[in-house]
Structure formats: structure tokens, C-alpha cells
Design an enzyme around this catalytic site. Structure first.
Site, mmCIF file in Angstrom:
data_model
loop_
_atom_site.group_PDB
_atom_site.id
_atom_site.type_symbol
_atom_site.label_atom_id
_atom_site.label_comp_id
_atom_site.label_asym_id
_atom_site.label_seq_id
_atom_site.Cartn_x
_atom_site.Cartn_y
_atom_site.Cartn_z
ATOM 1 N N ARG A 117 -1.534 13.100 -18.933
ATOM 2 C CA ARG A 117 -0.837 14.298 -18.463
ATOM 3 C C ARG A 117 0.666 14.025 -18.348
ATOM 4 N NH1 ARG A 117 -0.665 16.368 -12.569
ATOM 5 N NH2 ARG A 117 -1.003 14.235 -11.932
ATOM 6 N N CYS A 166 20.109 -4.516 12.989
ATOM 7 C CA CYS A 166 18.646 -4.388 12.914
ATOM 8 C C CYS A 166 18.014 -4.677 14.277
ATOM 9 C CB CYS A 166 18.109 -5.370 11.873
ATOM 10 S SG CYS A 166 16.317 -5.565 11.944
ATOM 11 N N CYS A 181 15.817 -8.101 14.099
ATOM 12 C CA CYS A 181 16.368 -9.430 13.821
ATOM 13 C C CYS A 181 16.492 -10.246 15.114
ATOM 14 C CB CYS A 181 17.744 -9.316 13.158
ATOM 15 S SG CYS A 181 17.693 -9.092 11.367
ATOM 16 N N HIS A 203 15.647 -11.145 7.688
ATOM 17 C CA HIS A 203 15.662 -9.701 7.478
ATOM 18 C C HIS A 203 15.352 -9.340 6.020
ATOM 19 C CE1 HIS A 203 17.054 -5.618 8.514
ATOM 20 N NE2 HIS A 203 17.626 -5.589 7.320
ATOM 21 N N ASN A 205 2.986 -1.201 7.516
ATOM 22 C CA ASN A 205 3.411 -0.014 6.799
ATOM 23 C C ASN A 205 4.704 -0.421 6.110
ATOM 24 O OD1 ASN A 205 2.975 2.642 6.276
ATOM 25 N ND2 ASN A 205 4.210 3.363 7.994
ATOM 26 N N CYS A 256 8.245 3.818 6.601
ATOM 27 C CA CYS A 256 8.582 2.629 7.384
ATOM 28 C C CYS A 256 10.045 2.725 7.798
ATOM 29 C CB CYS A 256 8.345 1.374 6.545
ATOM 30 S SG CYS A 256 8.821 -0.126 7.381
ATOM 31 N N SER A 257 10.295 2.462 9.082
ATOM 32 C CA SER A 257 11.622 2.753 9.623
ATOM 33 C C SER A 257 12.617 1.615 9.404
ATOM 34 C CB SER A 257 11.504 3.041 11.118
ATOM 35 O OG SER A 257 10.951 1.929 11.791
ATOM 36 N N HIS A 273 13.114 -4.811 7.780
ATOM 37 C CA HIS A 273 12.789 -6.130 8.350
ATOM 38 C C HIS A 273 11.265 -6.319 8.301
ATOM 39 C CE1 HIS A 273 14.099 -9.551 10.963
ATOM 40 N NE2 HIS A 273 12.764 -9.635 10.993
ATOM 41 N N HIS A 307 7.738 -6.579 9.120
ATOM 42 C CA HIS A 307 7.043 -6.450 10.403
ATOM 43 C C HIS A 307 5.746 -5.679 10.235
ATOM 44 C CE1 HIS A 307 9.087 -2.558 10.096
ATOM 45 N NE2 HIS A 307 8.199 -2.076 10.963
ATOM 46 N N GLN A 327 2.258 -4.038 12.842
ATOM 47 C CA GLN A 327 1.962 -3.522 14.177
ATOM 48 C C GLN A 327 0.514 -3.820 14.531
ATOM 49 O OE1 GLN A 327 3.386 0.404 15.247
ATOM 50 N NE2 GLN A 327 4.494 0.578 13.317
ATOM 51 N N GLU A 336 -6.928 17.918 -3.306
ATOM 52 C CA GLU A 336 -7.195 16.683 -2.556
ATOM 53 C C GLU A 336 -7.096 16.875 -1.062
ATOM 54 O OE1 GLU A 336 -4.203 14.947 -4.915
ATOM 55 O OE2 GLU A 336 -5.690 13.696 -5.887
HETATM 56 P P1 H2U Z 1 7.568 1.283 11.448
HETATM 57 O O1 H2U Z 1 8.675 0.667 10.695
HETATM 58 O O2 H2U Z 1 6.265 1.137 10.722
HETATM 59 O O3 H2U Z 1 7.887 2.687 11.839
HETATM 60 O O4 H2U Z 1 7.400 0.434 12.810
HETATM 61 C C1 H2U Z 1 8.477 0.105 13.623
HETATM 62 C C2 H2U Z 1 8.014 0.211 15.061
HETATM 63 O O5 H2U Z 1 8.980 -0.410 15.891
HETATM 64 C C3 H2U Z 1 7.897 1.650 15.518
HETATM 65 O O6 H2U Z 1 6.576 1.879 15.976
HETATM 66 C C4 H2U Z 1 9.127 0.318 17.069
HETATM 67 C C5 H2U Z 1 8.902 1.751 16.675
HETATM 68 O O7 H2U Z 1 8.370 2.494 17.745
HETATM 69 N N1 H2U Z 1 10.442 0.037 17.634
HETATM 70 C C6 H2U Z 1 10.546 -0.628 18.840
HETATM 71 O O8 H2U Z 1 9.534 -0.915 19.474
HETATM 72 N N2 H2U Z 1 11.787 -0.960 19.324
HETATM 73 C C7 H2U Z 1 12.953 -0.626 18.706
HETATM 74 O O9 H2U Z 1 14.009 -1.012 19.178
HETATM 75 C C8 H2U Z 1 12.922 0.194 17.491
HETATM 76 C C9 H2U Z 1 11.591 0.457 16.864
HETATM 77 ZN ZN ZN Z 2 16.298 -7.539 10.730
#
Ligand code: H2U
Ligand code: ZN
Length: 353
Positions: free
Chosen positions: A32, A53, A56, A115, A155, A162-163, A166, A168, A170, A319
Site C-alpha cells: 500500500r 536535565c 542527570c 545523559h 517508555n 517520553c519526556s 536521559h 530511564h 519506571q 483498530e
Molecule cells: P517519562 O519520560 O516516561 O514521562 O517518565 C519520566 C517520569 O519522571 C515522569 O513520570 C517523573 C515524571 O513524573 N519526573 C519526576 O519524578 N521528577 C522530575 O523532576 C521530572 C519528571
Molecule cells: Zn540527563
């Protein structure tokens, strides 16, 4: 018995015995044309330490706490935890509207002070402390009387929401089993009651005999694209001996799991020569003190990419409203992942000029 050739070429549906639902497979549809959305590919080189960050070493977090000058992994209570341990016992029921307090503990685990690293760039030895941190967190939180289920996950990538780049993960520990775990416990219990063996041990034995969906294996773990995979390059890591939870891993299993995580994330990066995004996590037996012989510890990797670093799979339309659907077959996806080098593309020698 190998799958009939008809099913390899025509639309069909496959049962997901872990969740008890179906995925539609449309092998004829891979040609497709695509004129839809292309994602921006994050290619910024990251510094070894980013002063801005919040993960870090030595830096301030968003709530003002300061990270220690950690040298390996570092776990802390999530400053914006989705679940709190003091949620109480309130319950509300009005016909179809039911609500109840949910309590738990959420932690963040930094995989490394660096990082600029990802699991794919840490190597097996570098990932051992990450696995050990997941095991230690799962053990500590799983032993709490107010915890019934522990999810350890990562994630990765902006595309997954993902925020922070770095490296990481959970850990969320909750009073109730989350939906996916409820379904997996029920299906594994039903299989065990019927056959007296763990469902995923039976499944892995069959897949190892067939071979076509195996991506790679080491002495303790196998990586495969499940027969019922939903995401294009979805994979599972399964243990070769009976393990029900992260708590059951011995030192050899930890090293082998770290090696498997390294190899899988390297192959993923090599697929589209990009830092590959995904949500991954470990599923393990309920932390309710019962032995749960039906349960097999495993990891799911759910990557969103479909055909390049910039074209992702959308779970929309049929879906969202009906069943998930895939075009590339699990066998073809496994074949592609299997054929990739196990050395990271950034580490390959540049061709001579
Ligand atoms: P994600 O990147 O998957 O969103 O996970 C980052 C987590 O880090 C997120 O759950 C936490 C956020 O709540 N966090 C802290 O605990 N302290 C911080 O200073 C920033 C982010
Ligand atoms: Zn970092």
C-alpha cells in the site's frame, strides 16, 4: 504443523491466547502506498551531562529535590506519582458507575548517569545494574502488604511521549492488578488448570521447534515475534526455564537478560538506523504471596515504527473500534529482525574511502 500457505497470503485473524482476543493480519496489503504522516526524527546528539536535565547526577529535579552524584543506577519516588500509598479505602457505586480508591507507589529509575546513552548503547555489562535495579525495586515493592502487582517498564523516544532522553525507566506498584495483568493471569491459569504446564513454557517450546518467529536466543532467554503480535515489530523475551517474576532471577539469569536486552535494542536501532522508540515492560506473577505456577515472567516490546524512522503505525479506525490489524506478518518481521547485525550501526567500521 506449519501454517497453511493460504493463511500466509490472505487476510486472516490470529488469536492472542494471553489476552484472549484477536488480531487481523493482512499480508497482501504491505504494498500500500504511503502519503500520510511522517514523524520528525530526533537526531540531536546529546551531551554526556545536561545541566538542564532533571535526571542527570547532581541536578535539581522539578520539585526542588537534588539528585545525588550517582555513578550507576539511581531510583527515586516519582515526584508526580500517578498512584499514592495513602489513597484510603473509599468506594462509590451507583448502578453502572463504580469507583474505588487505588493506591500504589511510583518510582523512576535512571539507568546511568550518562545523559547520552540508551540501552542499545550501554552493552550487556552496562545493562546488568539496570536489570538489578528493576529486580530490587520489584522485590521491595512486591513485598508490601498494600501491593498486589508490580510493573517495571521503559517508555522510550519522543514519539512514545517520553519526556526526557536521559535513559530511564519506571516502576509502578499497585493495590490492584492492572487490566493487562488480569487478562494474562486468567489465561495462564486456565491453561495451567487444563494442561498442568505454564502456557508460555508450552508456547516457547513450540516456537523454538518451529524457529520462524525466533529473533535470537541465548542460554537463558529467547526473543521472538509472537504469533499474535499486534505492532509491526513487536517482540517478547521469554525465559527458557520456569521463572515467574523478576524476583526469581539468579545472577546468571540477570546477565543473560541484560545480554538479551542489549541485543534486542541494538537490532531495533539497526532496523531503521535510528534510535528506536518503544514501550517495553516486564509482566510477572501477582505479588500476593501465592506461588502462581501458571505464570511465566516475560517482557513485551511494543515499538510504534512501521516502515522507517519517520513512518509510524497508527492504531486508529477499525483498530480502535474493532480489532487491531497488521500488514507485515509476524514471520516477516521476525525474519527482518533476525537478519540484522547484532553490532550497533554506529559501531560498525566506516567503509574505506
Ligand atoms: P517519562 O519520560 O516516561 O514521562 O517518565 C519520566 C517520569 O519522571 C515522569 O513520570 C517523573 C515524571 O513524573 N519526573 C519526576 O519524578 N521528577 C522530575 O523532576 C521530572 C519528571
Ligand atoms: Zn540527563
Amino acid at each position: 504443523m506449519p501454517m497453511s500457505p493460504d493463511l500466509r497470503e490472505t487476510s486472516h485473524r490470529r488469536l492472542n491466547p494471553l489476552r484472549g482476543d484477536w488480531v487481523v493480519v493482512s499480508p497482501h496489503r504491505t504494498q500500500r502506498p504511503w502519503q500520510g504522516r511522517r514523524e520528525a526524527v530526533a537526531t540531536d546528539a546529546q551531551p554526556r551531562h545536561d545541566p538542564g536535565c532533571y535526571l542527570c547526577a547532581g541536578n535539581l529535579r522539578a520539585n526542588g529535590a537534588r539528585n545525588p552524584d550517582y555513578r550507576s543506577t539511581f531510583a527515586f519516588d516519582n515526584d508526580f506519582a500517578a498512584l499514592k500509598s495513602d489513597a484510603g479505602d473509599a468506594r462509590f457505586e451507583d448502578g453502572l458507575m463504580v469507583a474505588e480508591a487505588e493506591s500504589g507507589v511510583c518510582r523512576v529509575i535512571c539507568f546511568s548517569p550518562r545523559h547520552d546513552l540508551t540501552l542499545a548503547r550501554m552493552g550487556p555489562a552496562g545493562i546488568v545494574p539496570v536489570v538489578e535495579a528493576f529486580v530490587a525495586q520489584a522485590r521491595e515493592l512486591g513485598a508490601r502488604a498494600d501491593v498486589r502487582s508490580v510493573q517495571a517498564f521503559e517508555n522510550r523516544g519522543e514519539i512514545m511521549g517520553c519526556s526526557n532522553p536521559h535513559p530511564h525507566g519506571q516502576v509502578w506498584a499497585s493495590r490492584h492488578e492492572p487490566n493487562e495483568l488480569v487478562a494474562e493471569t486468567a489465561s495462564q491459569a486456565a491453561h495451567f488448570a487444563r494442561h498442568g504446564r505454564p502456557m508460555l513454557a508450552d508456547y516457547l517450546a513450540r516456537e523454538l521447534a518451529l524457529g520462524e518467529r525466533i529473533v535470537f536466543e541465548n542460554e537463558c532467554f529467547a526473543c521472538l515475534v509472537p504469533f499474535w503480535a499486534t505492532w509491526p515489530f513487536e517482540t517478547m523475551l521469554l525465559p527458557k526455564r520456569p521463572l515467574g517474576a523478576l524476583d526469581d532471577l539468579d545472577a546468571g539469569d540477570v546477565a543473560a537478560l541484560a545480554a538479551a536486552l542489549s541485543e534486542l535494542t541494538i537490532r531495533y536501532d539497526n532496523l531503521f538506523e535510528t534510535s528506536f522508540p518503544y514501550s517495553m515492560g516486564f509482566h510477572q506473577r501477582p505479588a500476593d504471596g501465592a506461588p502462581h505456577p501458571e505464570w511465566t515472567l516475560h517482557a513485551h516490546f511494543y515499538p510504534p515504527l512501521l516502515r522507517s524512522a519517520s513512518v509510524k503505525k497508527f492504531m486508529v479506525g477499525f483498530e480502535m473500534l474493532g480489532s487491531p490489524q497488521r500488514d507485515i506478518t509476524p514471520e516477516a518481521a521476525a525474519g527482518r529482525l533476525r537478519a540484522l547485525p547484532a553490532t550497533h550501526y554506529l559501531d560498525r567500521a566506516a567503509p574505506a574511502p
